[in-house]
Design a protein around this motif. Structure first.
Motif, PDB file in Angstrom:
ATOM      1  N   ILE A   1       0.805  -1.222   0.000  1.00  0.00           N
ATOM      2  CA  ILE A   1       0.000   0.000   0.000  1.00  0.00           C
ATOM      3  C   ILE A   1       0.837   1.271   0.000  1.00  0.00           C
ATOM      4  O   ILE A   1       0.529   2.238  -0.687  1.00  0.00           O
ATOM      5  CB  ILE A   1      -1.020  -0.018   1.171  1.00  0.00           C
ATOM      6  N   ASP A   2       1.938   1.271   0.751  1.00  0.00           N
ATOM      7  CA  ASP A   2       2.767   2.479   0.803  1.00  0.00           C
ATOM      8  C   ASP A   2       3.388   2.789  -0.559  1.00  0.00           C
ATOM      9  O   ASP A   2       3.480   3.959  -0.964  1.00  0.00           O
ATOM     10  CB  ASP A   2       3.868   2.332   1.857  1.00  0.00           C
ATOM     11  N   LYS A   3       3.811   1.748  -1.278  1.00  0.00           N
ATOM     12  CA  LYS A   3       4.422   1.952  -2.592  1.00  0.00           C
ATOM     13  C   LYS A   3       3.404   2.549  -3.567  1.00  0.00           C
ATOM     14  O   LYS A   3       3.727   3.459  -4.330  1.00  0.00           O
ATOM     15  CB  LYS A   3       4.946   0.626  -3.150  1.00  0.00           C
ATOM     16  N   TYR A   4       2.180   2.038  -3.539  1.00  0.00           N
ATOM     17  CA  TYR A   4       1.177   2.527  -4.483  1.00  0.00           C
ATOM     18  C   TYR A   4       0.639   3.892  -4.091  1.00  0.00           C
ATOM     19  O   TYR A   4       0.235   4.672  -4.953  1.00  0.00           O
ATOM     20  CB  TYR A   4       0.085   1.475  -4.675  1.00  0.00           C
ATOM     21  N   LYS A   5       0.670   4.210  -2.825  1.00  0.00           N
ATOM     22  CA  LYS A   5       0.312   5.578  -2.402  1.00  0.00           C
ATOM     23  C   LYS A   5       1.296   6.583  -2.982  1.00  0.00           C
ATOM     24  O   LYS A   5       0.929   7.692  -3.369  1.00  0.00           O
ATOM     25  CB  LYS A   5       0.299   5.669  -0.870  1.00  0.00           C
ATOM     26  N   GLU A   6       2.569   6.166  -3.045  1.00  0.00           N
ATOM     27  CA  GLU A   6       3.596   7.035  -3.637  1.00  0.00           C
ATOM     28  C   GLU A   6       3.289   7.299  -5.104  1.00  0.00           C
ATOM     29  O   GLU A   6       3.482   8.418  -5.596  1.00  0.00           O
ATOM     30  CB  GLU A   6       4.975   6.391  -3.507  1.00  0.00           C
ATOM     31  N   LEU A   7       2.790   6.296  -5.828  1.00  0.00           N
ATOM     32  CA  LEU A   7       2.450   6.471  -7.229  1.00  0.00           C
ATOM     33  C   LEU A   7       1.347   7.512  -7.400  1.00  0.00           C
ATOM     34  O   LEU A   7       1.391   8.363  -8.288  1.00  0.00           O
ATOM     35  CB  LEU A   7       1.984   5.141  -7.841  1.00  0.00           C
ATOM     36  N   VAL A   8       0.343   7.402  -6.542  1.00  0.00           N
ATOM     37  CA  VAL A   8      -0.787   8.338  -6.612  1.00  0.00           C
ATOM     38  C   VAL A   8      -0.333   9.762  -6.314  1.00  0.00           C
ATOM     39  O   VAL A   8      -0.723  10.719  -6.983  1.00  0.00           O
ATOM     40  CB  VAL A   8      -1.911   7.915  -5.640  1.00  0.00           C
ATOM     41  N   GLU A   9       0.528   9.885  -5.317  1.00  0.00           N
ATOM     42  CA  GLU A   9       1.014  11.208  -4.932  1.00  0.00           C
ATOM     43  C   GLU A   9       1.879  11.838  -6.013  1.00  0.00           C
ATOM     44  O   GLU A   9       1.928  13.057  -6.166  1.00  0.00           O
ATOM     45  CB  GLU A   9       1.786  11.105  -3.608  1.00  0.00           C
ATOM     46  N   GLU A  10       2.579  10.992  -6.792  1.00  0.00           N
ATOM     47  CA  GLU A  10       3.397  11.524  -7.895  1.00  0.00           C
ATOM     48  C   GLU A  10       2.522  12.136  -8.973  1.00  0.00           C
ATOM     49  O   GLU A  10       2.901  13.048  -9.657  1.00  0.00           O
ATOM     50  CB  GLU A  10       4.239  10.396  -8.500  1.00  0.00           C
TER      51      GLU A  10
END
Length: 203
Positions: free
Chosen positions: A194-203
């Motif tokens: 989840i943390d990795k994919y949250k980073e994608l969204v934030e980018e």
């Protein structure tokens, strides 16, 4: 997507259940999983190589490792020490690779206290009769020692409910396929990603 942290996979079960055989076969199937070599004070069996199957230590060397907190876990089993060197496991997980520990039940429960997020797999024999046949088939132990191992095995099977998964080692290849399926599923858990994919969204 490369993960920040690998899985700690702990495979344990009664002596003679085939942990080493299953781990050896698993390594041939999946090169991503790194194998942590345990330390022990028991004598090498025929064909075993220091640094490959185990780090073979004297009692004094092993006790020095205990005193200096160089082991992730350790246990005394049938008059011999067994343990997992700490540094390799921690560094490998931190680098994003999965690590599998092939250890005794006492040690697995120690690791669970330190790494509750690990994946704990209990390897079961098809029956206690088959387990005894496997231990006797080694031809390395006296009847009294075999009887001792069988008594301990019954106690260890009672601890099965402390594990996440149970895999029966009826056939090595079948057991390997079950473990591979467990590792794949664990790597897909949303909690691990989840943390990795949250980073994608934030980018």
């Amino acid at each position: 997507m490369k993960r920040d942290k690998g899985l700690l996979i702990v495979l344990s079960g009664p002596s003679g259940v085939g942990k080493g055989t299953v781990c050896g076969a698993l390594r041939k199937h999946d090169t991503h999983i790194r194998y942590s070599v345990s330390a022990t004070t028991r004598n090498p069996r025929t064909g075993e190589v220091d640094g490959v199957n185990y780090f073979f230590k004297t009692k004094e060397q092993f006790e020095h490792m205990i005193e200096n907190n160089q082991l992730l876990e350790w246990a005394k089993y049938v008059d011999n020490y067994y343990g997992t060197p700490r540094t390799y496991v921690e560094e490998t997980i931190a680098s994003g690779h999965d690590v599998i520990l092939e250890i005794e039940v006492q040690g697995a429960l120690q690791v669970k206290e330190t790494f509750p997020e690990g994946v704990f797999i209990f390897l079961m024999p098809p029956s206690l009769k088959e387990l005894r046949n496997r231990i006797e088939g080694r031809g390395t132990e006296t009847k009294d020692l075999i009887d001792s191992r069988m008594t301990i095995a019954k106690d260890e099977i009672e601890l099965m409910d402390k594990y996440d998964y149970v895999v029966e080692n009826d056939e090595v290849e079948a057991a390997v396929e079950r473990i591979k399926a467990i590792v794949t599923a664990e790597n897909c858990k949303k909690e691990r990603l989840i943390d990795k994919y949250k980073e994608l969204v934030e980018e």
